[in-house]
Design a protein around this motif. Structure first.
Motif, PDB file in Angstrom:
ATOM      1  N   ARG A 168       0.828  -1.215   0.000  1.00  0.00           N
ATOM      2  CA  ARG A 168       0.000   0.000   0.000  1.00  0.00           C
ATOM      3  C   ARG A 168       0.853   1.252   0.000  1.00  0.00           C
ATOM      4  O   ARG A 168       0.480   2.286  -0.567  1.00  0.00           O
ATOM      5  CB  ARG A 168      -0.937  -0.009   1.224  1.00  0.00           C
ATOM      6  CG  ARG A 168      -1.886   1.194   1.271  1.00  0.00           C
ATOM      7  CD  ARG A 168      -2.797   1.202   0.048  1.00  0.00           C
ATOM      8  NE  ARG A 168      -3.594   2.413  -0.057  1.00  0.00           N
ATOM      9  CZ  ARG A 168      -3.211   3.533  -0.654  1.00  0.00           C
ATOM     10  NH1 ARG A 168      -1.977   3.616  -1.180  1.00  0.00           N
ATOM     11  NH2 ARG A 168      -4.015   4.567  -0.747  1.00  0.00           N
ATOM     12  N   SER A 169       2.045   1.175   0.594  1.00  0.00           N
ATOM     13  CA  SER A 169       2.914   2.342   0.680  1.00  0.00           C
ATOM     14  C   SER A 169       3.494   2.755  -0.666  1.00  0.00           C
ATOM     15  O   SER A 169       4.087   3.832  -0.789  1.00  0.00           O
ATOM     16  CB  SER A 169       4.066   2.061   1.652  1.00  0.00           C
ATOM     17  OG  SER A 169       4.824   0.932   1.227  1.00  0.00           O
ATOM     18  N   SER A 173      -1.226   7.759  -0.014  1.00  0.00           N
ATOM     19  CA  SER A 173      -2.287   7.392   0.920  1.00  0.00           C
ATOM     20  C   SER A 173      -3.525   8.240   0.655  1.00  0.00           C
ATOM     21  O   SER A 173      -3.461   9.286  -0.002  1.00  0.00           O
ATOM     22  CB  SER A 173      -1.817   7.609   2.359  1.00  0.00           C
ATOM     23  OG  SER A 173      -1.702   9.003   2.627  1.00  0.00           O
ATOM     24  N   VAL A 174      -4.655   7.798   1.180  1.00  0.00           N
ATOM     25  CA  VAL A 174      -5.897   8.553   1.027  1.00  0.00           C
ATOM     26  C   VAL A 174      -5.750   9.939   1.643  1.00  0.00           C
ATOM     27  O   VAL A 174      -6.152  10.954   1.063  1.00  0.00           O
ATOM     28  CB  VAL A 174      -7.075   7.795   1.662  1.00  0.00           C
ATOM     29  CG1 VAL A 174      -8.338   8.639   1.617  1.00  0.00           C
ATOM     30  CG2 VAL A 174      -7.287   6.466   0.951  1.00  0.00           C
ATOM     31  N   ASN A 176      -3.026  11.644   2.102  1.00  0.00           N
ATOM     32  CA  ASN A 176      -2.116  12.465   1.309  1.00  0.00           C
ATOM     33  C   ASN A 176      -2.798  12.999   0.057  1.00  0.00           C
ATOM     34  O   ASN A 176      -2.573  14.153  -0.343  1.00  0.00           O
ATOM     35  CB  ASN A 176      -0.879  11.663   0.930  1.00  0.00           C
ATOM     36  CG  ASN A 176       0.208  12.528   0.314  1.00  0.00           C
ATOM     37  OD1 ASN A 176       0.617  13.527   0.890  1.00  0.00           O
ATOM     38  ND2 ASN A 176       0.657  12.150  -0.878  1.00  0.00           N
ATOM     39  N   ASP A 192      -5.297   9.649   7.815  1.00  0.00           N
ATOM     40  CA  ASP A 192      -4.681   8.332   7.630  1.00  0.00           C
ATOM     41  C   ASP A 192      -4.588   7.562   8.937  1.00  0.00           C
ATOM     42  O   ASP A 192      -4.784   6.339   8.971  1.00  0.00           O
ATOM     43  CB  ASP A 192      -3.280   8.483   7.029  1.00  0.00           C
ATOM     44  CG  ASP A 192      -3.316   8.763   5.540  1.00  0.00           C
ATOM     45  OD1 ASP A 192      -4.338   8.458   4.895  1.00  0.00           O
ATOM     46  OD2 ASP A 192      -2.308   9.280   5.011  1.00  0.00           O
TER      47      ASP A 192
END
Length: 204
Positions: A168-169, A173-174, A176, A192
């Motif tokens: 996921r990284s 991110s959502v 971000n 997050d």
């Protein structure tokens, strides 16, 4: 030389005639051989059309979450989400919908085209109760066409190959994303941090 296709004749000249199997595989009801695909699918995309254009939305739950009412009717629960209700708004404008069913590990997908209506009958909502949580509504979909799609797209993409899975990284991110789009006005780090628990608490 014109480098865009603007008529059916040119399009058919480029692609040729469809294979016989790709034509007769389509039926206007849920044939018994197609039923297991729907029952085994935990994920479907829902395409709709509205006054501002097309939309496609993911729908997922435990396999069998879409009920087969009869050979011409599907029931799709609309569970808790972000309340944009884009799909539902579109259906009120134009009731034509398209579904694409995916099954983990299976190359073939199933396509269903039909017409939907938004149902809030308490008895129907109760049929989709999960942990005492009801969906907000249920889409009753009248089937117009059903057919399978061959495995080429899944095979080319390697979709079910676990070696293709990303951490996921590897992607923003959502939080971000929201921070960047808001030009820093949104607290992405806080979002997050709280997101995993929020998803757990609001899954249904």
């Amino acid at each position: 030389m014109n480098k865009t296709v603007t008529d059916i004749a040119t399009l058919e000249q480029i692609y040729g005639k469809p294979a016989a199997a790709s034509v007769f595989k389509e039926v206007n009801y849920i044939h018994p051989v197609y039923r297991p695909f729907i029952e085994a699918s935990p994920f479907v995309t829902l395409a709709t059309v509205g006054p501002e254009g097309m939309d496609v939305s993911p729908r997922g739950d435990q396999a069998g979450f879409i009920h087969i009412e009869d050979e011409k009717t599907l029931l799709l629960p609309d569970r808790r989400g972000n309340n944009r209700i884009d799909s539902l708004r579109n259906i009120l404008h134009d009731n034509h919908v398209a579904l694409l069913f995916l099954i983990p590990g299976i190359g073939e997908t199933l396509r269903v085209n039909g017409r939907a209506e938004i149902v809030i009958d308490p008895e129907i909502l109760e049929r989709f109760s999960h942990r005492n949580m009801l969906p907000y509504s249920v889409l009753r979909i009248t089937v117009d066409a059903v057919f399978f799609q061959c495995a080429r797209a899944i095979l080319r993409s390697g979709l079910w190959d676990v070696s293709n899975q990303l951490e996921r990284s590897a992607l923003p991110s959502v939080g971000n994303i929201l921070k960047e789009i808001s030009k820093g006005d949104f607290d992405g780090a806080d979002y997050d941090e709280k997101l995993p628990q929020r998803l757990k608490d609001t899954l249904y």
